[in-house]
Design a protein around this motif. Structure first.
Motif, PDB file in Angstrom:
ATOM      1  N   ALA A   1       0.824  -1.206   0.000  1.00  0.00           N
ATOM      2  CA  ALA A   1       0.000   0.000   0.000  1.00  0.00           C
ATOM      3  C   ALA A   1       0.863   1.262   0.000  1.00  0.00           C
ATOM      4  N   VAL A   2       1.868   1.300   0.878  1.00  0.00           N
ATOM      5  CA  VAL A   2       2.772   2.459   0.948  1.00  0.00           C
ATOM      6  C   VAL A   2       3.573   2.589  -0.339  1.00  0.00           C
ATOM      7  N   LEU A   3       4.067   1.456  -0.857  1.00  0.00           N
ATOM      8  CA  LEU A   3       4.856   1.485  -2.087  1.00  0.00           C
ATOM      9  C   LEU A   3       4.028   1.985  -3.272  1.00  0.00           C
ATOM     10  N   LYS A   4       2.749   1.597  -3.317  1.00  0.00           N
ATOM     11  CA  LYS A   4       1.872   2.040  -4.399  1.00  0.00           C
ATOM     12  C   LYS A   4       1.481   3.497  -4.244  1.00  0.00           C
ATOM     13  N   ALA A   5       1.060   3.873  -3.030  1.00  0.00           N
ATOM     14  CA  ALA A   5       0.492   5.199  -2.807  1.00  0.00           C
ATOM     15  C   ALA A   5       1.529   6.314  -2.915  1.00  0.00           C
ATOM     16  N   TYR A   6       2.750   6.050  -2.419  1.00  0.00           N
ATOM     17  CA  TYR A   6       3.719   7.136  -2.310  1.00  0.00           C
ATOM     18  C   TYR A   6       4.953   6.988  -3.205  1.00  0.00           C
ATOM     19  N   PHE A   7       5.164   5.769  -3.744  1.00  0.00           N
ATOM     20  CA  PHE A   7       6.336   5.569  -4.598  1.00  0.00           C
ATOM     21  C   PHE A   7       5.976   5.032  -5.985  1.00  0.00           C
ATOM     22  N   LYS A   8       4.659   4.890  -6.238  1.00  0.00           N
ATOM     23  CA  LYS A   8       4.159   4.469  -7.554  1.00  0.00           C
ATOM     24  C   LYS A   8       4.708   3.118  -7.998  1.00  0.00           C
ATOM     25  N   VAL A   9       5.000   2.245  -7.038  1.00  0.00           N
ATOM     26  CA  VAL A   9       5.481   0.898  -7.356  1.00  0.00           C
ATOM     27  C   VAL A   9       4.283   0.037  -7.741  1.00  0.00           C
ATOM     28  N   ASP A  10       4.432  -0.779  -8.764  1.00  0.00           N
ATOM     29  CA  ASP A  10       3.339  -1.631  -9.247  1.00  0.00           C
ATOM     30  C   ASP A  10       2.906  -2.598  -8.145  1.00  0.00           C
ATOM     31  N   GLU A  11       1.679  -2.404  -7.645  1.00  0.00           N
ATOM     32  CA  GLU A  11       1.192  -3.215  -6.523  1.00  0.00           C
ATOM     33  C   GLU A  11       0.952  -4.668  -6.913  1.00  0.00           C
ATOM     34  N   MET A  12       0.672  -4.920  -8.197  1.00  0.00           N
ATOM     35  CA  MET A  12       0.424  -6.291  -8.630  1.00  0.00           C
ATOM     36  C   MET A  12       1.676  -7.150  -8.454  1.00  0.00           C
ATOM     37  N   VAL A  13       2.813  -6.623  -8.875  1.00  0.00           N
ATOM     38  CA  VAL A  13       4.078  -7.358  -8.759  1.00  0.00           C
ATOM     39  C   VAL A  13       4.441  -7.568  -7.289  1.00  0.00           C
ATOM     40  N   VAL A  14       4.327  -6.499  -6.498  1.00  0.00           N
ATOM     41  CA  VAL A  14       4.718  -6.582  -5.077  1.00  0.00           C
ATOM     42  C   VAL A  14       3.852  -7.595  -4.330  1.00  0.00           C
ATOM     43  N   THR A  15       2.537  -7.509  -4.500  1.00  0.00           N
ATOM     44  CA  THR A  15       1.648  -8.402  -3.760  1.00  0.00           C
ATOM     45  C   THR A  15       1.800  -9.860  -4.206  1.00  0.00           C
ATOM     46  N   LEU A  16       2.001 -10.065  -5.512  1.00  0.00           N
ATOM     47  CA  LEU A  16       2.223 -11.432  -5.990  1.00  0.00           C
ATOM     48  C   LEU A  16       3.486 -12.044  -5.369  1.00  0.00           C
ATOM     49  N   MET A  17       4.570 -11.281  -5.355  1.00  0.00           N
ATOM     50  CA  MET A  17       5.833 -11.797  -4.811  1.00  0.00           C
ATOM     51  C   MET A  17       5.749 -12.008  -3.305  1.00  0.00           C
ATOM     52  N   LEU A  18       5.008 -11.143  -2.610  1.00  0.00           N
ATOM     53  CA  LEU A  18       4.894 -11.280  -1.159  1.00  0.00           C
ATOM     54  C   LEU A  18       4.127 -12.547  -0.768  1.00  0.00           C
ATOM     55  N   ASN A  19       3.262 -13.042  -1.655  1.00  0.00           N
ATOM     56  CA  ASN A  19       2.585 -14.314  -1.375  1.00  0.00           C
ATOM     57  C   ASN A  19       3.594 -15.432  -1.142  1.00  0.00           C
ATOM     58  N   TYR A  20       4.636 -15.459  -1.967  1.00  0.00           N
ATOM     59  CA  TYR A  20       5.668 -16.500  -1.831  1.00  0.00           C
ATOM     60  C   TYR A  20       6.477 -16.307  -0.547  1.00  0.00           C
ATOM     61  N   VAL A  21       6.681 -15.066  -0.173  1.00  0.00           N
ATOM     62  CA  VAL A  21       7.382 -14.782   1.085  1.00  0.00           C
ATOM     63  C   VAL A  21       6.581 -15.339   2.257  1.00  0.00           C
ATOM     64  N   VAL A  22       5.270 -15.101   2.237  1.00  0.00           N
ATOM     65  CA  VAL A  22       4.398 -15.595   3.309  1.00  0.00           C
ATOM     66  C   VAL A  22       4.485 -17.110   3.417  1.00  0.00           C
ATOM     67  N   MET A  23       4.423 -17.789   2.282  1.00  0.00           N
ATOM     68  CA  MET A  23       4.437 -19.257   2.305  1.00  0.00           C
ATOM     69  C   MET A  23       5.721 -19.794   2.926  1.00  0.00           C
ATOM     70  N   GLU A  24       6.829 -19.162   2.625  1.00  0.00           N
ATOM     71  CA  GLU A  24       8.091 -19.619   3.194  1.00  0.00           C
ATOM     72  C   GLU A  24       8.183 -19.317   4.686  1.00  0.00           C
ATOM     73  N   VAL A  25       7.665 -18.162   5.087  1.00  0.00           N
ATOM     74  CA  VAL A  25       7.709 -17.783   6.509  1.00  0.00           C
ATOM     75  C   VAL A  25       6.861 -18.740   7.349  1.00  0.00           C
ATOM     76  N   VAL A  26       5.616 -18.971   6.933  1.00  0.00           N
ATOM     77  CA  VAL A  26       4.745 -19.845   7.729  1.00  0.00           C
ATOM     78  C   VAL A  26       5.227 -21.298   7.674  1.00  0.00           C
ATOM     79  N   LYS A  27       5.849 -21.682   6.569  1.00  0.00           N
ATOM     80  CA  LYS A  27       6.416 -23.029   6.481  1.00  0.00           C
ATOM     81  C   LYS A  27       7.546 -23.194   7.502  1.00  0.00           C
TER      82      LYS A  27
END
Length: 367
Positions: free
Chosen positions: A130-156
């Protein structure tokens, strides 16, 4: 009157792809030598018109209503939160941790604490894109997709290590305390979590139809530059929208764990997952809360009915997967037609072609 018409159109938009997918499924059932009418009779009757089956369908619909709403509030603003799956999983995990580590609380307070934990976890995780999209114009689709994989590894990692239940025969955390579980109602699978999802549905309906934020979401989705020019702080609104989406996603995961799974496992969210199913439901419901409610119940009915198909017919329950895939195909066609104005372009092309032929014919006549 126009609002009622909009709701009716949302429901029709749900029913048409489902009906078309069932027709394709019927052809597949015929091809394997089975009776599609009897198969669908079992599916519909057992999932929607039997006492236990209907309440089981509502039970499975609860998290799907929430993930569908979480997707819809961002997609309607033309912001693509593809991290609903990760937010739901992370919310469920930490709600589960609170569920088994804290002891001695009254059931109502323990359930509430777990749900709030899930919401806060989903919200905080959504804060990053949200912060990256709102204030730095970073593509939220790419960020959120990649963070899904981060979550899976963390909870694993956490499920296999710190929070693993050594008594379990597979990778899983400890089960939540009984005081943190949603109890079954009416001697069925239904729990109070379904009514929590209905409460969120009602709140989101008010947000979409009656609130200033709902108007701003629509304005941002249609033309963010114009919305900014009129004085709307688009970056701030995107931040709020993403945080609401993350909180609802976390609530969906927490409630599903506390009403169905009771402990976190590596296959907690299923295949393809609560978040991805929510995306399909949001598209099926045209990002309208009423359409999403209907789509979630129908989608859950397919899941419930698939279990009975395997019991009462010779048709493999995988036929439901075929139907779901065809629904996605029809939705893709509809999305392409809507977003690219494909029909209008095709009509314009044919009109140009006819005009060219007519002018050519006239020139030939003059010659």
């Amino acid at each position: 009157m126009s609002r009622v018409r909009s709701w009716m159109m949302s429901i029709v938009n749900v029913l048409i792809p489902v009906a078309a997918a069932l027709a394709v499924g019927a052809i597949v059932i015929l091809a394997i030598g089975e009776d599609p009418i009897y198969t669908y009779k079992i599916l519909i009757q057992r999932s929607l018109f039997s006492y236990r089956g209907f309440f089981k369908t509502l039970h499975f619909a609860a998290p799907l209503i929430l993930t569908g709403l979480a997707i819809a509030i961002t997609f309607k603003a033309n912001v693509f939160n593809m991290g609903v799956e990760g937010q739901a999983v992370l919310g469920a995990f930490f709600a589960g941790v609170v569920g088994f580590t804290i002891q001695g609380l009254a059931p109502a307070w323990h359930v509430l604490l777990c749900l709030v934990t899930g919401m806060i976890t989903g919200l905080l995780f959504a804060l990053i894109p949200a912060v990256l999209k709102a204030y730095f114009k970073v593509d939220e689709m790419v960020v959120t997709l990649m963070l899904n994989y981060v979550v899976m590894e963390v909870v694993k990692f956490l499920s296999q290590g710190v929070f693993r239940d050594p008594a379990s025969g597979y990778v899983a955390t400890y089960a939540v305390a009984e005081s943190a579980m949603f109890k079954k109602l009416f001697n069925t699978d239904l729990t109070a979590f379904f009514f929590v999802s209905l409460l969120v549905f009602a709140l989101m309906l008010i947000v979409f139809l009656k609130s200033k934020l709902g108007y701003e979401i629509t304005a941002i989705g249609r033309n963010p530059e114009f919305a900014e020019a009129t004085g709307m702080r688009v970056g701030r609104k995107i931040l709020i929208i993403m945080l609401i989406s993350g909180a609802i996603s976390g609530l969906a995961g927490a409630g599903f764990l506390m009403s169905e799974k009771y402990r976190f496992t590596l296959d907690f969210s299923g295949n393809p997952g609560l978040g991805w199913d929510g995306m399909l439901i949001a598209l099926l419901g045209s990002h309208n809360p009423v359409g999403i409610l209907v789509a979630a119940i129908l989608y859950a009915a397919l899941k419930t009915g698939s279990e009975y198909i395997g019991l009462f017919t010779s048709v493999p329950k995988d036929i439901v997967g075929v139907i779901q895939s065809v629904i996605i195909l029809f939705l893709s066609v509809r999305f392409l037609a809507t977003e690219t104005a494909f029909r209008e372009r095709l009509r314009s092309l044919f009109a140009t072609f006819r005009t060219a032929r007519a002018s050519t014919g006239q020139r030939n006549d003059l010659v």
